[in-house]
Motif scaffolding. Sequence first.
Motif, PDB file in Angstrom:
ATOM      1  N   LYS A  78     -21.729  45.089  11.493  1.00  0.00           N
ATOM      2  CA  LYS A  78     -22.345  44.916  12.802  1.00  0.00           C
ATOM      3  C   LYS A  78     -21.841  43.649  13.498  1.00  0.00           C
ATOM      4  O   LYS A  78     -21.636  43.637  14.716  1.00  0.00           O
ATOM      5  CB  LYS A  78     -23.865  44.899  12.662  1.00  0.00           C
ATOM      6  N   LYS A  79     -21.647  42.579  12.736  1.00  0.00           N
ATOM      7  CA  LYS A  79     -21.117  41.339  13.319  1.00  0.00           C
ATOM      8  C   LYS A  79     -19.732  41.573  13.914  1.00  0.00           C
ATOM      9  O   LYS A  79     -19.418  41.106  15.012  1.00  0.00           O
ATOM     10  CB  LYS A  79     -21.036  40.244  12.256  1.00  0.00           C
ATOM     11  N   ALA A  80     -18.898  42.290  13.150  1.00  0.00           N
ATOM     12  CA  ALA A  80     -17.542  42.548  13.614  1.00  0.00           C
ATOM     13  C   ALA A  80     -17.547  43.393  14.881  1.00  0.00           C
ATOM     14  O   ALA A  80     -16.768  43.166  15.809  1.00  0.00           O
ATOM     15  CB  ALA A  80     -16.754  43.254  12.508  1.00  0.00           C
ATOM     16  N   ILE A  81     -18.439  44.370  14.934  1.00  0.00           N
ATOM     17  CA  ILE A  81     -18.535  45.243  16.110  1.00  0.00           C
ATOM     18  C   ILE A  81     -18.990  44.449  17.342  1.00  0.00           C
ATOM     19  O   ILE A  81     -18.440  44.620  18.436  1.00  0.00           O
ATOM     20  CB  ILE A  81     -19.509  46.408  15.829  1.00  0.00           C
ATOM     21  N   LYS A  82     -19.960  43.564  17.154  1.00  0.00           N
ATOM     22  CA  LYS A  82     -20.440  42.772  18.290  1.00  0.00           C
ATOM     23  C   LYS A  82     -19.369  41.817  18.801  1.00  0.00           C
ATOM     24  O   LYS A  82     -19.274  41.564  20.003  1.00  0.00           O
ATOM     25  CB  LYS A  82     -21.698  42.013  17.890  1.00  0.00           C
ATOM     26  N   THR A 134     -17.972  61.403  13.625  1.00  0.00           N
ATOM     27  CA  THR A 134     -19.011  60.452  14.012  1.00  0.00           C
ATOM     28  C   THR A 134     -19.845  61.009  15.160  1.00  0.00           C
ATOM     29  O   THR A 134     -21.084  60.940  15.153  1.00  0.00           O
ATOM     30  CB  THR A 134     -18.378  59.113  14.445  1.00  0.00           C
ATOM     31  N   PHE A 135     -19.177  61.589  16.150  1.00  0.00           N
ATOM     32  CA  PHE A 135     -19.880  62.174  17.291  1.00  0.00           C
ATOM     33  C   PHE A 135     -20.786  63.325  16.839  1.00  0.00           C
ATOM     34  O   PHE A 135     -21.958  63.391  17.222  1.00  0.00           O
ATOM     35  CB  PHE A 135     -18.863  62.683  18.319  1.00  0.00           C
ATOM     36  N   LYS A 136     -20.242  64.217  16.023  1.00  0.00           N
ATOM     37  CA  LYS A 136     -21.010  65.392  15.606  1.00  0.00           C
ATOM     38  C   LYS A 136     -22.205  65.005  14.734  1.00  0.00           C
ATOM     39  O   LYS A 136     -23.291  65.576  14.866  1.00  0.00           O
ATOM     40  CB  LYS A 136     -20.114  66.378  14.855  1.00  0.00           C
ATOM     41  N   VAL A 137     -22.025  64.027  13.847  1.00  0.00           N
ATOM     42  CA  VAL A 137     -23.127  63.583  13.003  1.00  0.00           C
ATOM     43  C   VAL A 137     -24.255  63.005  13.851  1.00  0.00           C
ATOM     44  O   VAL A 137     -25.435  63.250  13.603  1.00  0.00           O
ATOM     45  CB  VAL A 137     -22.631  62.538  11.977  1.00  0.00           C
ATOM     46  N   ALA A 147     -25.439  55.686  14.131  1.00  0.00           N
ATOM     47  CA  ALA A 147     -25.486  55.005  15.424  1.00  0.00           C
ATOM     48  C   ALA A 147     -24.497  53.838  15.468  1.00  0.00           C
ATOM     49  O   ALA A 147     -23.781  53.649  16.454  1.00  0.00           O
ATOM     50  CB  ALA A 147     -26.898  54.499  15.702  1.00  0.00           C
ATOM     51  N   ILE A 148     -24.425  53.068  14.386  1.00  0.00           N
ATOM     52  CA  ILE A 148     -23.493  51.941  14.324  1.00  0.00           C
ATOM     53  C   ILE A 148     -22.052  52.435  14.397  1.00  0.00           C
ATOM     54  O   ILE A 148     -21.194  51.832  15.049  1.00  0.00           O
ATOM     55  CB  ILE A 148     -23.724  51.123  13.043  1.00  0.00           C
ATOM     56  N   ASN A 149     -21.769  53.550  13.723  1.00  0.00           N
ATOM     57  CA  ASN A 149     -20.415  54.114  13.791  1.00  0.00           C
ATOM     58  C   ASN A 149     -20.050  54.525  15.213  1.00  0.00           C
ATOM     59  O   ASN A 149     -18.900  54.369  15.646  1.00  0.00           O
ATOM     60  CB  ASN A 149     -20.298  55.319  12.850  1.00  0.00           C
ATOM     61  N   LEU A 150     -21.027  55.057  15.943  1.00  0.00           N
ATOM     62  CA  LEU A 150     -20.756  55.457  17.327  1.00  0.00           C
ATOM     63  C   LEU A 150     -20.513  54.230  18.206  1.00  0.00           C
ATOM     64  O   LEU A 150     -19.660  54.256  19.099  1.00  0.00           O
ATOM     65  CB  LEU A 150     -21.911  56.295  17.875  1.00  0.00           C
ATOM     66  N   ILE A 151     -21.245  53.148  17.953  1.00  0.00           N
ATOM     67  CA  ILE A 151     -21.010  51.913  18.702  1.00  0.00           C
ATOM     68  C   ILE A 151     -19.604  51.385  18.420  1.00  0.00           C
ATOM     69  O   ILE A 151     -18.906  50.914  19.327  1.00  0.00           O
ATOM     70  CB  ILE A 151     -22.066  50.850  18.347  1.00  0.00           C
ATOM     71  N   ALA A 152     -19.173  51.468  17.157  1.00  0.00           N
ATOM     72  CA  ALA A 152     -17.811  51.041  16.803  1.00  0.00           C
ATOM     73  C   ALA A 152     -16.781  51.836  17.594  1.00  0.00           C
ATOM     74  O   ALA A 152     -15.770  51.292  18.057  1.00  0.00           O
ATOM     75  CB  ALA A 152     -17.583  51.214  15.302  1.00  0.00           C
ATOM     76  N   TYR A 196     -13.727  49.361  17.827  1.00  0.00           N
ATOM     77  CA  TYR A 196     -13.555  48.475  16.671  1.00  0.00           C
ATOM     78  C   TYR A 196     -12.885  49.242  15.522  1.00  0.00           C
ATOM     79  O   TYR A 196     -13.208  50.397  15.256  1.00  0.00           O
ATOM     80  CB  TYR A 196     -14.896  47.928  16.170  1.00  0.00           C
ATOM     81  N   THR A 197     -11.951  48.599  14.859  1.00  0.00           N
ATOM     82  CA  THR A 197     -11.331  49.152  13.658  1.00  0.00           C
ATOM     83  C   THR A 197     -11.325  48.090  12.574  1.00  0.00           C
ATOM     84  O   THR A 197     -11.222  46.895  12.880  1.00  0.00           O
ATOM     85  CB  THR A 197      -9.874  49.596  13.930  1.00  0.00           C
TER      86      THR A 197
END
Length: 278
Positions: A10-14, A56-59, A98-103, A108-109
């Motif tokens: 989450k830190k990396a994504i932000k 990620t979208f489908k999940v 949800a976090i994966n979708l934000i990435a 973010y990679t």
Amino acid sequence: MTQNNLEAYKKAIKQQYDTEKTGLYSSLLLQPSRANLRKLCVERLKENQSQDDATTFKVFFGFEFGEGNLNRLKSETDRFRALENFLKNTTDCNAIEAINLIALLVDYTPRPFLKFAKHFSGNEAAPFNTTPENTVESKAEDFPATVPQTKKRKLMYGILGVTGLFSIGYTAKDVAFPEKECMQWQKDHYELIDCSSSAQQAFAGFSDIIPIDHNEMMLRRVIPTDTTVFFKNGEPQIWYCKINQKIECFNTHGTHPETGKALRPITKYIIEKYGLGK
């Protein structure tokens, strides 16, 4: 999965968000409203052919991304509320899907979360010493928005520094990157979870913790509405199981997460008999 892994992700994504909100999609990210995030989601998936992102979208939404589902996505705009709150630092979010979708939204990679964890756990070249005098404090800058190969060692030390402070009787690698990943059904979806028995006790009252199955991870409970698409080109899009004389619906085939019964494809007879979608 450990909480330390998730917090690092989450830190990396932000941090990536701080970069992206002044980039190409700044008009959508500077004010990350639900509508703007929905528009950005469409743009990201149009320009990206990654199977991981499609999954990620489908999940998260329970249906596949495609031109034919754009109106359906629009009706799901409120699902972006948790993502909006996370980016605005209004509330935290621990739901992996949800976090994966934000990435995906902030590009973010490495993503999704499992790739993030494996990316760092795969670096076995550097020795790790987690005694108190050798631990290092994990900082936000230890998790950059991008992950160049030359910085992998620094990133690994940052993660293990955190786990070293909280782990006794385990090696840092065992705590930060457990070899086994499990999942647990929680209300209407599966969440990744630590396989340890302590985690099982912590979630007493929920379903059993089981080894991760990427196909089953896509399963979500669906509450039919008048906009629910039951069939597409004659093929069922909803599966069901009868529990205590009631019909429970899901977005894909598989087994009922609580009873183990096989899910059946929806039929017009079942829809009419139980008044589904009304």
